[in-house]
Design a protein around this motif. Structure first.
Motif: not given
Lengths: 510, 328, 338
Positions: B115-116, B104, B100, B109-110, B164, B86, B161, B112-113
């Motif tokens: 926030t995670a 979601w 993907l 999904q993008i 992301m 990431g 992708m 999340e990279t």
């Protein structure tokens, strides 16, 4: 998490401010009775199974009572005196008795109750269906005229609960059937409080009752409906219940002999497996064939299945019943040679027959199995079909089955003719094998009119002999009832002319 | 060197046997270059690529060393590897539709990279997701951000992708067959995009492919992998113009012959690549090699310098011919 | 679109219900039994029995009884119970909440437990934990319901005195006033936390019996769904983003595994409805299962038919809800109607 707890607490706090409810605390003055079923009705005019009687017997009173140890001895209840003069009986009623709603009990209540009972014609009405009319002489005196003289009326009235004529009048459209089905207003030792469907009926003690309670009686009674026999046993043993009916025999013996319990034993009407043979359907329509079955039957196996707590009957009227001819009857026992001879005479070797057994009664099922193996020794094949009660009795009535297993019942404490009317007389509902004998019909009709006890005894023996000699019934065994009672309570007695039941007003805590 | 791989081997235990899929390979990737690993399926190229990010299958056994920015990646606890995936290493794959999450929205999904990894708040991450979609040249990025993967086209999905993979600002992008499922025009656009992004974001790209056509357009350096071994590694120009290894040459030829970059292009070489556990002795390419001699069957060729490339071949194509000649 | 779909499904549901009503009506009458005999009681005369037959219309020809039953049904009249002597709808109103409370609690517990076990098992398929879970759940399912129920009673009531034998509320205590019929809710409405906890305690064994019995199938299905989803490519993508295994499981895999799991559990809900009869009898749970059992025993036709209709309706509704839920769970399912 903290926040959530806070919100829950707040909500609870708000609610608690608004509603006042507290669960009743457990105390020794509550008696919990585990009953095997839920009443279909608590109308005394319709009650006919013991879990209905549990409620009606305790809420209502009867005109007379009887001594449980000697059912021929009658005791005063709502009536204090009575006398018979041919077809007319006169009852003097007790003073100062009131119903639970406060209205006074008088002769009008007796008349209204009996009139209603006979009109409805269900439940225990067969006990008094020889009444022709009821007359109120004065508020404390009532006259009952019967169709023919009967010595048994007072005794039979010891089963008939007295309702209030006001209640009957208030709901007269349907004879009060809807109202009495789920409401009750009696003069008896316990008052009806509530009926939680599927769960229990709650009663409370009537401290204005005319009778006498023992010391430390129970103020509150919960009649719980506990369908499963193992649950009743386990709950009794674990202390959830104070008493339970229809505890399976092996469990009852085990619990009753364990510490903290004792056994109460007695005679009673419940579940004597009697095998009815169809008089109209081959091969059981052959008397010699029936005799072969009666003689081949293994009575010992049956007694052993009741762990020895049973006797083999010799006729339709059990030995402890007032005036029973049983002591003079010939002992009925297994006689394989006699059976073979009878079978040879019938010419029905290798016959096949079908037996319908009402499901849910292990004793009945066992009786049928014993018949099966006994018959096999004669080369007779018995096919057993276990079915729900109504289905099983319909099968023999419509000649689709040769035999049926049932207990014979009679709620009258001393009127033996009631054993005959439902089971051996024409049109009797439980006369499933369609037995008919004109001499028996006449004898049974004549019996109640005879005032001399010795003479009555002679006729009763004749009547019993007719049934015995017809080989219509195999009386497999008459078990004794054993009820485990916790040591912490007392007062439980078994009513010999009743299914297993409890007189709550006699029970007390120690 | 941003990445240096030494004696890397990976294999699996199957029915009590150790099956080695990649057998002791070494290479370096310099910062800012586009490094292409090419090979047929089963050559171990994807396994190598995944292992760089610490994503080798949990059942695999590995040996050797993979150092990324002076960190040993092999045998590093997954919790630490996760911190690198990431923000440091981005990954894209072929088949973006399956890659993907179907339930979601693309934008989430993008986001999340970010926030995670605690790089942005939820709202901020959403905004950045839209920006990333814009950056990968998606028209109407807002709409696409709230769309589900099945609602957008194949090309868009691969762009998403990429968005992301790059959202958290990695310096290394591992692209595993990113163009395989796409048609020719889209493929070209995608390669162009990658090249542009590389410049804009000063990325290092490891591109894993079986498609020579892709190689020609973007590669700085090339590693040719055959049956878990390095056949040849070196500058793209040198390898493309003058393939020394017979295998590389065959790859080039088949790429020229086949007009469509379909899957068969490598099958144009006689026979098929050997499967895992069926690697032949000696030079693993010898059963298919037109130049194979007896020594190839028994002696494993050592890796040696050969002009500007390193290769493992007993009988390389010595007289470096111009491509035109090779073709005729 | 959705309305058209709903309409179609409702019509179809109605057809199913009518079919169930017709079939159960005739099935119940095929059995040559006489409920009037039950009503009249021991020793009643044949005339009395005949009078009761007439009163309840049991003497009329079957087609006529059928017609009048169906006409009543169309008006929402489920008939009268011979045993309780009340209208079946009154009885159902009384008994249904107890069953629903048990079913809902069991279902939630079942989902939670089977899913947790599935997660543990799917973490390493074929591993020791997976094997242990498979063994334990299989044993739980292999035990007959009544035996399981009685064993639980034996240990938790009789031996340990931890939990009650049966029923919904402590015998000697007064239950909170009935508002919703759900004791958990009514306890809270009455502001009694102790009543709430008491109700919960009474729920434990019956719910556990149902759950343990269904666990093997539920866990296996959830496990299969999880393992399948684990191998999906989007999981690789998620790992490539550096997400933790828990986040991948709960945010990615679960959402995707939800629709196969829900499909499977919907079927399980059907099983639950049939188990509930046994469980209610074992635990004296005053719900429609016990009501059905008691009605069966005396050939009380109307409640039996009504219960068949009600449980079918329940099943139809659950399926409908599931169909409506699918597009919410999985955006790829565009419209249930198409």
């Amino acid at each position: 998490m903290k926040l959530r707890n806070g919100i829950l607490g707040l909500a609870l706090g708000l609610l608690m401010g608004g509603v006042s409810y507290s669960a009743f605390a457990d105390d020794a003055s509550t008696f919990v009775y585990a009953d095997a079923g839920e009443p279909s009705t608590i109308d005394p005019a319709k009650a006919n199974v013991n879990w209905e009687f549990t409620v009606t017997r305790n809420i209502y009173d009867r005109l007379v009572d009887f001594d449980l140890d000697d059912p021929s001895k009658l005791l005063p209840a709502l009536a204090t005196e009575w006398k018979q003069d041919g077809k007319v009986w006169t009852f003097k009623l007790r003073d100062g008795v009131t119903f639970h709603d406060g209205t006074a009990f008088d002769a009008n209540d007796v008349k209204a109750t009996l009139d209603r009972l006979l009109k409805i014609g269900q439940g225990q009405s067969y006990l008094v269906d020889d009444i022709a009319s009821v007359t109120v002489v004065d508020p404390k005196t009532v006259k009952i005229e019967t169709k023919a003289p009967t010595v048994f009326l007072a005794s039979n009235l010891s089963r008939i609960e007295m309702l209030s004529d006001e209640d009957i009048a208030k709901h007269k459209d349907d004879l009060g059937q809807a109202w009495f089905n789920e409401n009750a207003n009696g003069t008896g030792p316990y008052e009806f409080v509530s009926w939680t469907r599927g769960t229990q009926i709650e009663l409370k003690r009537n401290d204005k009752w005319w009778g006498k309670f023992p010391e430390k009686p129970f103020d509150r009674v919960l009649d719980r409906f506990v369908t499963d026999g193992a649950n009743r046993a386990r709950g009794l043993e674990g202390g959830e219940f104070d008493l339970a009916n229809f505890v399976p025999l092996d469990e009852a013996l085990r619990i009753g002999t364990s510490s903290g319990f004792h056994l109460v034993e007695g005679n009673n009407l419940w579940a004597w497996p009697a095998i009815y043979l169809n008089m109209d359907l081959a091969p059981t329509n052959n008397k010699d064939f029936r005799e072969a079955l009666v003689k081949a039957f293994d009575y010992n196996a049956m007694v052993q299945s009741f762990q020895g707590k049973a006797e083999v009957g010799r006729g339709p009227v059990p030995s402890w019943f007032p005036g029973s001819p049983e002591k003079e009857e010939v002992e009925i026992k297994t006689d394989l040679d006699g059976a073979k001879a009878a079978l040879a005479k019938s010419g029905l070797a290798n016959a096949k027959m079908k037996c319908s057994v009402p499901a849910g009664f292990p004793e009945f099922r066992f009786a049928a199995t014993v018949l099966q193996s006994s018959a096999q020794q004669l080369g007779v094949t018995v096919e057993i079909e276990e079915q729900p009660f109504v289905e099983a009795i319909t099968a023999i009535k419509s000649d689709r089955s040769n035999c049926f297993v049932l207990g014979n019942a009679n709620l009258s404490p001393s009127d033996a003719t009631k054993f005959f009317s439902a089971h051996y007389l024409k049109g009797g509902f439980y006369n499933s094998g369609k037995f008919f004998d004109q001499t028996l019909q006449d004898l049974v009709a004549k019996l109640p009119t005879i005032s001399d006890a010795a003479e009555r005894g002679k006729l009763l023996k004749q009547a019993a002999d007719i049934v015995v000699n017809s080989h219509y019934i195999i009386w497999t065994a008459r078990p004794k009832t054993v009820v485990p009672e916790p040591d912490r309570i007392g007062g439980y007695r078994i009513d010999p002319a009743e299914y297993i039941n409890a007189r709550f007003w006699e029970m007390y805590s120690k | 060197m941003i990445l240096s791989v030494r004696d890397f081997a990976i294999g699996f235990q199957r029915e009590g046997q150790n099956l080695v899929a990649v057998d002791g390979i070494s290479f370096d990737v310099a910062e800012g270059e586009t490094f292409v690993i090419i090979g047929e399926s089963g050559s171990g190229k994807s396994l190598t690529g995944m292992s760089i990010a610490g994503l080798q299958p949990p059942t695999a056994f590995v040996s050797g060393s993979i150092r990324f920015k002076d960190r040993e990646m092999l045998k590093r606890p997954d919790a630490e590897l996760r911190k690198l995936r990431g923000p440091e290493i981005g990954l894209i794959y072929q088949d973006p539709l399956s890659s993907l999450n179907p339930v979601w929205p693309v934008g989430d999904q993008i986001a999340e990279t970010l926030t995670a990894h605690g790089l942005a708040s939820r709202a901020e991450a959403r905004k950045r997701a839209v920006e990333m979609l814009e950056r990968v040249r998606i028209p109407d990025p807002r709409r696409v951000a709230s769309a589900y993967p099945h609602e957008i086209s194949g090309g868009m999905r691969q762009r998403a992708m990429i968005a992301m993979a790059l959202a958290a600002g990695p310096s290394l992008l591992i692209a595993d067959e990113p163009t395989t499922a796409l048609d020719v025009t889209i493929k070209a656009q995608m390669l162009e995009l990658l090249a542009e992004l590389k410049r804009e974001l000063s990325l290092t790209i490891i591109l894993i492919t079986h498609d020579m056509g892709v190689v020609a357009e973007v590669a700085d350096r090339i590693l040719v992998l055959y049956a878990g071994r390095i056949a040849e590694v070196g500058p793209a120009d040198a390898i493309m113009l003058q393939p020394s290894h017979p295998y590389t040459a065959a790859l080039m030829t088949s790429a020229m012959i086949s007009q469509t970059p379909a899957k068969q292009d490598l099958n144009a070489i006689v026979g098929g690549a050997p499967g895992l556990g069926a690697f032949p002795a000696g030079c693993r390419f010898h059963p298919r090699c037109p130049r194979a001699q007896d020594d190839c069957k028994v002696i494993e060729p050592p890796r040696r310098k050969f002009g500007s490339v390193e290769l493992a071949c007993h009988h390389p194509i010595e007289a470096a011919m111009p491509l035109e000649t090779a073709r005729s | 679109m959705v309305i058209a779909f709903l309409l179609k499904r409702l019509v179809w549901g109605l057809v199913v219900l009518i079919a169930v009503a017709v079939i159960t009506f005739f099935l119940s009458r095929v059995v040559p039994a006489d409920p009037a005999a039950f009503l009249a009681g021991q020793n009643a005369s044949e005339e009395t029995v005949q009078r009761i037959r007439v009163e309840h219309g049991l003497d009329r020809p079957l087609p006529e009884q059928f017609a009048s039953y169906m006409i009543g049904l169309a008006k929402g009249d489920l008939g009268e119970s011979i045993r309780t002597r009340r209208s079946v709808s009154t009885d159902l109103k009384q008994y249904l909440p107890a069953t629903l409370e048990l079913l809902i609690v069991s279902f939630v517990l079942y989902l939670a437990v089977s899913f947790s076990l599935a997660v543990l098992a799917a973490r390493r398929p074929g591993g020791a934990v997976d094997g242990a879970i498979r063994l334990v759940t299989m044993v739980g399912t292999g035990i007959p319901v009544f035996w399981l129920g009685m064993t639980l009673q034996f240990f938790f009531f009789y031996k340990l005195h931890w939990l009650p034998l049966g029923a919904r509320f402590p015998i000697r205590e007064t239950a909170p006033p009935v508002v919703s019929g759900f004791l958990l809710v009514d306890s809270l409405l009455a502001g009694s936390l102790s009543a709430f906890l008491a109700s919960l305690k009474h729920l434990t064994l019956p719910a556990a019996t149902i759950v343990v019995n269904l666990l093997a199938v539920g866990t296996r299905l959830s496990r299969a769904a999880l393992i399948q989803e684990q191998s999906r490519l989007y999981v690789r993508t998620a790992r490539g983003k550096g997400l933790s295994p828990n986040r991948i499981l709960f945010k990615h895999i679960l959402r995707n595994a939800l629709s196969p799991i829900l499909t499977a559990t919907t079927m399980q809900f059907g099983y639950m409805i049939s188990w509930v009869i046994l469980v209610e009898v074992i635990f004296d749970w005053p719900g429609i299962g016990l009501y059905a059992y008691q009605s069966f025993q005396v050939f009380d036709y109307s409640p039996v038919i009504a219960l068949a209709i009600v449980s079918t309706a329940g099943f139809v509704i659950i399926n409908l809800v599931m169909d409506l839920l699918y597009p919410v769970i999985d955006p790829r399912v565009q419209s249930v109607g198409s």
